[in-house]
Design a protein around this motif. Sequence first.
Motif, PDB file in Angstrom:
ATOM      1  N   PHE A  87       0.821  -1.198   0.000  1.00 39.76           N
ATOM      2  CA  PHE A  87       0.000   0.000   0.000  1.00 39.76           C
ATOM      3  C   PHE A  87       0.861   1.257   0.000  1.00 39.76           C
ATOM      4  O   PHE A  87       1.982   1.255   0.497  1.00 39.76           O
ATOM      5  N   GLN A  88       0.271   2.327  -0.525  1.00 40.17           N
ATOM      6  CA  GLN A  88       0.990   3.591  -0.626  1.00 40.17           C
ATOM      7  C   GLN A  88       1.452   4.084   0.734  1.00 40.17           C
ATOM      8  O   GLN A  88       2.576   4.507   0.894  1.00 40.17           O
ATOM      9  N   LYS A  89       0.549   4.002   1.745  1.00 39.22           N
ATOM     10  CA  LYS A  89       0.927   4.475   3.075  1.00 39.22           C
ATOM     11  C   LYS A  89       1.296   3.290   3.955  1.00 39.22           C
ATOM     12  O   LYS A  89       1.027   3.285   5.149  1.00 39.22           O
ATOM     13  N   TYR A  90       1.893   2.293   3.366  1.00 37.52           N
ATOM     14  CA  TYR A  90       2.427   1.098   4.040  1.00 37.52           C
ATOM     15  C   TYR A  90       1.349   0.218   4.679  1.00 37.52           C
ATOM     16  O   TYR A  90       1.385  -0.982   4.536  1.00 37.52           O
ATOM     17  N   ALA A 149       6.657  -3.519   4.545  1.00 35.44           N
ATOM     18  CA  ALA A 149       5.417  -3.698   3.784  1.00 35.44           C
ATOM     19  C   ALA A 149       5.647  -4.623   2.587  1.00 35.44           C
ATOM     20  O   ALA A 149       4.817  -5.480   2.280  1.00 35.44           O
ATOM     21  N   ILE A 150       6.795  -4.450   1.926  1.00 36.96           N
ATOM     22  CA  ILE A 150       7.110  -5.318   0.788  1.00 36.96           C
ATOM     23  C   ILE A 150       7.339  -6.751   1.278  1.00 36.96           C
ATOM     24  O   ILE A 150       6.811  -7.709   0.708  1.00 36.96           O
ATOM     25  N   LEU A 161       2.497  -9.314  -7.467  1.00 37.53           N
ATOM     26  CA  LEU A 161       2.600  -8.331  -6.398  1.00 37.53           C
ATOM     27  C   LEU A 161       2.095  -6.996  -6.937  1.00 37.53           C
ATOM     28  O   LEU A 161       2.544  -6.521  -7.968  1.00 37.53           O
ATOM     29  N   LEU A 162       1.117  -6.441  -6.237  1.00 31.60           N
ATOM     30  CA  LEU A 162       0.564  -5.158  -6.652  1.00 31.60           C
ATOM     31  C   LEU A 162       1.200  -4.069  -5.789  1.00 31.60           C
ATOM     32  O   LEU A 162       1.220  -4.175  -4.563  1.00 31.60           O
ATOM     33  N   LEU A 163       1.735  -3.044  -6.422  1.00 32.93           N
ATOM     34  CA  LEU A 163       2.355  -1.963  -5.659  1.00 32.93           C
ATOM     35  C   LEU A 163       1.696  -0.645  -6.028  1.00 32.93           C
ATOM     36  O   LEU A 163       1.761  -0.222  -7.187  1.00 32.93           O
ATOM     37  N   ASP A 164       1.031  -0.026  -5.056  1.00 31.97           N
ATOM     38  CA  ASP A 164       0.290   1.202  -5.312  1.00 31.97           C
ATOM     39  C   ASP A 164       1.126   2.404  -4.894  1.00 31.97           C
ATOM     40  O   ASP A 164       1.156   2.756  -3.728  1.00 31.97           O
ATOM     41  N   GLU A 165       1.799   3.024  -5.826  1.00 40.50           N
ATOM     42  CA  GLU A 165       2.690   4.162  -5.564  1.00 40.50           C
ATOM     43  C   GLU A 165       3.512   3.946  -4.291  1.00 40.50           C
ATOM     44  O   GLU A 165       3.460   4.769  -3.374  1.00 40.50           O
ATOM     45  N   PRO A 166       4.259   2.849  -4.227  1.00 41.48           N
ATOM     46  CA  PRO A 166       4.894   2.497  -2.948  1.00 41.48           C
ATOM     47  C   PRO A 166       5.960   3.487  -2.502  1.00 41.48           C
ATOM     48  O   PRO A 166       6.290   3.542  -1.332  1.00 41.48           O
ATOM     49  N   LEU A 167       6.515   4.259  -3.428  1.00 41.83           N
ATOM     50  CA  LEU A 167       7.630   5.132  -3.055  1.00 41.83           C
ATOM     51  C   LEU A 167       7.225   6.594  -2.958  1.00 41.83           C
ATOM     52  O   LEU A 167       8.057   7.459  -2.700  1.00 41.83           O
ATOM     53  N   ALA A 168       5.928   6.860  -3.135  1.00 44.95           N
ATOM     54  CA  ALA A 168       5.478   8.252  -3.215  1.00 44.95           C
ATOM     55  C   ALA A 168       5.793   9.051  -1.955  1.00 44.95           C
ATOM     56  O   ALA A 168       6.009  10.253  -2.015  1.00 44.95           O
ATOM     57  N   ALA A 169       5.837   8.372  -0.797  1.00 43.43           N
ATOM     58  CA  ALA A 169       6.023   9.105   0.459  1.00 43.43           C
ATOM     59  C   ALA A 169       7.494   9.260   0.844  1.00 43.43           C
ATOM     60  O   ALA A 169       7.807   9.813   1.878  1.00 43.43           O
TER      61      ALA A 169
END
Lengths: 462, 266
Positions: A87-90, A149-150, A161-169
């Motif tokens: 998730f984006q926010k872990y 989270a990963i 594996l689905l990654l939703d903007e994992p590095l945005a933060a």
Amino acid sequence: MKLNTDNHIITIEHLSHAFGGKTVLEDINLTIRKGEFVTILGPSGCGKTTLIRLIAGFLKASEGKISIAGEDMTQTPPHLRPVNTVFQKYALFPHLNVFNNIAFGLQLKKLPQDEIKKKVMQVLKIVTMTDYEERDVDTLSGGQQQRVAIARAIVNEPKVLLLDEPLAALDLKMRKDMQLEIKAMQKKLGISFLYVTHDQEEALTLSDTIVVMSEGVIQQTGTPTEIYNEPSNSFVADFIGESNILNGIMIRDNLVEFAGHQVECVDKGFEPNEPVDVVLRPEDIYIFEMSDAAQFSGLVTSSIFKGVHYEMMVTTPEGYEIIIQDYHCFEAGRTVGLRIKPFDIHVMKKERHCNAFEGSIWDSSHVRFLGHNFKCNDDHGFAAGTKVKVQVDFNNVILQDNEEDGMLGGVVSFILYKGNHYHLTVLTPENEHLFVDSHDIWDDGDQIGISISPESIRIEKL
Amino acid sequence: MHRRILLFIGRRRNWSIPYVLYLSFFVLVPLLLVVLYAFTSETGGFSLENFRKFLMHPEAMNILIYSIGVAMITTLLCLLLGYPAAYLLSRMETRKARLLVILFILPMWINFLIRTLATVALFGFLRLPLGEGALMFGMVYNFLPFMIYPIYNSLQKTDPNLIEAAQDLGANPRQVFFRTILPLSFPGIASGIIMVFMPVISTFAIAELLTINNIKLFGTTLQENIYNGMWNFGAALALVMLLLVGLTSLLNSGGSVKAAEEGGLI
């Protein structure tokens, strides 16, 4: 053919999703192969997160089919799908420590304790977080939380594996490091990654395949080089990398006219004199002291050092602005020559040549479209109520600063610079798109008024 | 002179003076007096007589144990009734849930004595006997909102991403509840327990009215002693109760002040 489909881990067919009466995704078709790194790239609000949430099962599709590992999973609840999400926010569980966060999925599967321990230790090693298993998750930094989270997702050995903007933060430096790590991890694990991002550089770095999305529609699917070198439309060309996008006319095969010059190119298959979009990458344009070799001349108006190259803005005598990147600096004020090699010119079919709407005749001097009654010339000769096709040229739409001054209001939703004017996409109150050519500078999200003069409205039988 | 007053008011630390005075006069001094009285005999002078009397007096001791029992059962019933209510509220559309939460809290706007008197009248109207059953009903009725509200608060603050993460990792709806939603609402439960258990131990009016003074709770004993001029013994009982209440809030979820904060108590 049979072999090929066996290789598909996710197949999405005609997938659509509407929320609150508004279409968020429209007719999405997508396949992901085993071990492939696919990135969905698009600006915020393009539907990319909705797509990944549909695949994870958090949203129910309005229409279409999602198959995972050969099984139809369109209606399957998320806990039964063989995919895991970062998730984006872990979204780490604050009541569990690192070990128990990662072990969460394995414990649900009722695996023996020693096996859980072994697997958790293994993934901790993969994400370089050994010795952190007893830590509380809220004592970890952003990057460390992302690693956990990963780890929590890959320990379940998902098919995808689905990654939703994992590095945005994360901050820039951290993001760059994590990109490389994620890519390495994916190669090592051999599972398919479906990665969502709005960062084109990230997409180009990581992906085997990029899916460019805008307004709920897939604009182009291809390898990073295909997307970069052969953008299928002006949206993709503008979104991926920097580019000069100019209006042009395809005189005949291998000859295109733009910015007031006829230039040799390698594109063919267009109608004679067909209007087209011409894409020139800034690094593909040669810039030099004015000489006979020049196809264009121009005046450098600005020159900025960008670390490796200089970025220069050149204005041609015809009034076109062109961005050029080169290792040599030409200071502002100098007259330069420009040259573009034929195969560096990318010609794209125009998606549209003017605005076209379905409307109906209101009375002898009014026609209704876009939810408004527009005054039109009274020589159309149609009876009231007749359904008609209404056409308005891009440069005949008048935009006003004040929403109240216009016949109807709108919001600027996309801006494309065409060298000597802007091509704007305006969203009307009824969620229709109006395309406008303008010399004025507008901002994304500007509330504007829209007016169209009676003479500019062309009415045809539908 | 004028300038000096302004300067005095202008200093922010001086703003706390009224509160310091208030706390000293109405909290600190009375507490010290309770301690002083508790350790003083009827005749004056330091003594442990009051505590000895309490420990040797089986009646007072029994009432204390009975009161703790009533408080525990009330708390448990409130938790069993309140948790599902809070859970359902937290799942609702915020606007609807707010309205319902207000409806749950609405009775609290009325003085609890009036509410309890109304309960007595209701029991009379329905020809139900007053006594232990009525007492439990009255307790739960009065304190249920104190349980629902903090639990609702913590459930509502639960990050929906965490629930999705649990689903994503393979948790079915039951597992999602027991492995994420419930543990994440522990702070709310802790606050709810503190807010119900503590006042139930010390209340006396509900017991008096709903059992026609047949059942005495620790609060009743305390009140009676004070009322009858047994200041020293009463103060000793008060100190015992204070200790007990303090212990509960400490024991609760390992004495976590953070938990109570998150649950919306503090």
